[in-house]
Design an enzyme around this catalytic site. Structure first.
Site, PDB file in Angstrom:
ATOM      1  N   GLY A  97      52.873   6.187  25.767  1.00  0.00           N
ATOM      2  CA  GLY A  97      53.811   5.064  25.826  1.00  0.00           C
ATOM      3  C   GLY A  97      55.264   5.508  25.973  1.00  0.00           C
ATOM      4  N   HIS A  98      56.126   4.526  26.144  1.00  0.00           N
ATOM      5  CA  HIS A  98      57.546   4.830  26.355  1.00  0.00           C
ATOM      6  C   HIS A  98      58.185   5.460  25.119  1.00  0.00           C
ATOM      7  CE1 HIS A  98      58.472   0.266  25.468  1.00  0.00           C
ATOM      8  NE2 HIS A  98      57.667   0.768  24.593  1.00  0.00           N
TER       9      HIS A  98
END
Lengths: 341, 341, 341
Positions: B237-238
């Protein structure tokens, strides 16, 4: 294509009740089918849809015929009969021979004249593509890869070098066959990559779903036997062997060097450890985790079903000390027994 | 390539027992290796294969030499020695400098003359590709992306704009680096997308498996440090940070803003929540779920192993009321103790 | 773009404390923001970063203003206000009308003159691409596919034939829409593939993350309603229906024919069985397994959290005989009660 109900009954070996001359052009679901469409009934959840269907006819079992308001095609296995009829009504499109002008084909590649090669395709050195095979747009075929007859690679599939596919193989978009397995060795905290020098062999009549990945062998090959069906986003590690006619549902992860038997059914999102063996005819329910060999056919499971979050929180607290529960219970049993004496 | 057993022994620092002049051209598994091939033994499951091997020589530990019917290369860590030998026998292919005629390269992109750019590649504005780097067919490199030296992007990799890769990075087919993170805010039941304005920085000597996705940062960057090895179909994920020399097995999901330490080993199909920290040297067994920070090095697990489905069904029923079991047990203990008094 | 803090306060409807003339050009995290940058505070984990921030201003709630060392933008929902400001500062890039020379567009396709078609794209027969839509490099659009207005397909997306996308849809790289569902019927141990003759309909304002796959319907369509947001590597089976404004986090697997309600939030790596119904406003925590319908709104979970491996091993042993624990406890209770009498 149009067929009469009589012809359909014959094709799927059904006992037929109704007007055998009625013309059928499509299959549809019980709730949506109308004049000229056949439906099927194989799942009890849809009983009310059966009772109110406006299909021209329904494929179902003898026991369910009483619920059917329209013509009936009675068979032992309605789902299978539906599958047969669907293959009759919706045959695979044949290849349209030719190579798209934007495709890049290496001089040494061998492409059967009846094969169809789409736009933006790249075919490497010494690759071979068989009779009647269709290569979708954007597919990349590595050096030395071999594809059999009447196979179909949907857009943006990648075959690494030397991968071998059989006949009538279907690979959906985003499938990657033959990427390096995850082979690394640790030296003083650093990882040394291990060259993956095997390849992947895929048998006949195999279908593989979108974005599934099958790694090449480290030494020796990863093998997918004839008739295997794999759904989307499955990960198959290096040197895995999947036996004939096994079906693998979506999002399953199979770690390296594991052997899976024939005719197994692996439910969605299962995880299977490396270097183990799974016998023939094993059924794994969805979200199971397998970390030891399974030596006998049968049905296995390990997932936990959802609960409301409050119950779940309390159960998780208890689970964290489950072995203590066991210990406390034993102590109680021991003491209790002492008193009994 | 051919090497003598004597040369091999020297290269992998092995104590050698046998004919040092024997010529070796390949590595193979214990059960398949024949004349001219070396094998290795590092997993007890394959002991019978060792005893009957027809390899020219086997890499193994001193303790196992007694089981070896052929020449022996004795080392402390046979798997590592095998890795070293494999790198010697199967070196990476060098780049073949040049840009394929079907590639689309933006005028402002900078491509080192020694780089190799395959068919159907697209390279965006101001992108930079370093010395000796190989870009496979169908790769898409976004505007402003930077790729270091001696890296290799296999076919159909996508780099979004401004992504930065170090030297000797390997990205397998279908890898997507820099897609938008899953940032959404809720306003009266509707989702408002949050622009993801950071990017992804990937260090040196990183390898990433097929169809893995690494999202760009929402604000600031997602960071994969030097020496990290990631298997297939992993989701990062970011704003995640993965520390140096950590290895992540297939199908792991790591939610946004989580920091993972150095030298961790994350087993297959683990799920890791967002906004947590995992210390250095943590080992997670396969299919573990992590929803809180792990502050100490060690081995952790949470998956449940499969059972036959009948046992499983009964256990699940009990699990749903596990906290009640605890309560009932406590009541019994309390009463029992009262009686003791 | 530059904005004054006063303008920003007005745009996000914030109560403002500070110098309304200060110019802002970017958003950044609390620990990294400097002069000219705004940050936001919506997660308690970052309280110390708030206290020492050097941002020009921070978006936060009234209660937290006391911890803020710089100008404050006070709102009820800081995360939502940050989202609004980010959309203001970082607007989507408009399409740059035109078709790249390397794209292959079928004669019968209809492409709006304002649309942007990238390099190496392939667009099939009778496909339609709407006003202002951007098609990234390497995208493959099947025959008869329809894409609405102001949508964006990132590089290497694949749409199979007849897929329909609404307006303002974003599909990230590697997304595959409309591959065949996993429909197979068993006949004497062999699998017969069932043609998948439905398609996929995707509504307006839908965003779908990298390498997510959404299968076409077997009969009838798979439907993703307006406003749905799906993260990376999600698998959506054939004939699934996802209701309006539902959000699905990464690596979720949804089996065929399941209906998910509106405004649900599905946590990462959940598995959802086929042919079930999930009500509106259901929240599933990460790694939950759902094998029966959920009929009421609420929060549900089933995952187990990690433990140190020794505790886990002992708990697993106890779990394998959990129902026996229950039986033993009941026996004890029964006997104990007897004694009480």
């Amino acid at each position: 294509m149009k067929l009469s109900l009589g012809d359909i009954a014959e094709h799927i070996s059904a006992k037929f009740y109704g007007d055998s001359q009625r013309q059928i052009h499509a299959i549809n679901t019980l709730d949506k089918a109308s004049e000229g469409e056949v439906s099927f009934f194989s799942n009890r959840r849809y009983l009310s849809a059966l009772k109110s269907t406006t299909a021209s006819a329904v494929i179902l079992s003898e026991d369910d015929r009483k619920h059917c308001p329209v013509d009936s095609l009675v068979v032992d296995n309605p789902y299978l009969a539906y599958a047969k009829l669907a293959n009759l009504l919706y045959p695979d499109q044949e290849s349209i021979p030719g190579i798209h002008s934007s495709a890049d084909i290496h001089d040494t590649a061998t492409i059967h004249p009846s094969a169809q090669i789409g736009a933006q395709v790249s075919v490497g050195k010494n690759a071979m593509i068989g009779e009647g095979t269709v290569i979708g747009a954007g597919v990349i075929i590595g050096d030395g890869a071999i594809i059999g007859r009447h196979s179909r690679l949907y857009p943006n599939v990648v075959l690494y070098k030397d991968v071998v596919l059989g006949d009538r193989v279907k690979l959906h978009s985003g499938v990657i066959i033959g990427a390096d397995g995850f082979g690394i060795a640790n030296e003083n905290g650093k990882w040394l990559k291990i060259p993956q020098v095997g390849t992947v062999e895929i048998g006949n009549d195999v279908e593989i779903g979108a974005n599934t990945t099958i790694d090449r062998g480290a030494l020796g090959n990863t093998i997918i036997a004839d008739g295997v069906k794999i759904d989307n986003q499955v990960q198959v590690g290096h040197n895995v062997h999947i036996g004939k006619d096994t079906a693998v549902a979506g999002c399953v992860a199979i770690a390296g060097s594991t052997h899976i038997g024939e005719r197994c059914m692996i439910g969605g999102a299962c995880g299977i450890s490396g270097h183990i063996e799974i016998a023939d005819d094993v059924v794994l329910m969805a979200m199971s985790g397998v970390n030891n060999s399974i030596k006998e056919a049968g049905v296995y499971a390990s997932g936990l079903p959802v609960m409301d979050v409050k119950t779940w929180r309390k159960n998780v607290v208890s689970f964290k000390q489950l072995y203590l529960l066991n210990t406390r219970l034993r102590r109680l049993e021991d003491n209790y027994t002492d008193k009994e004496d």
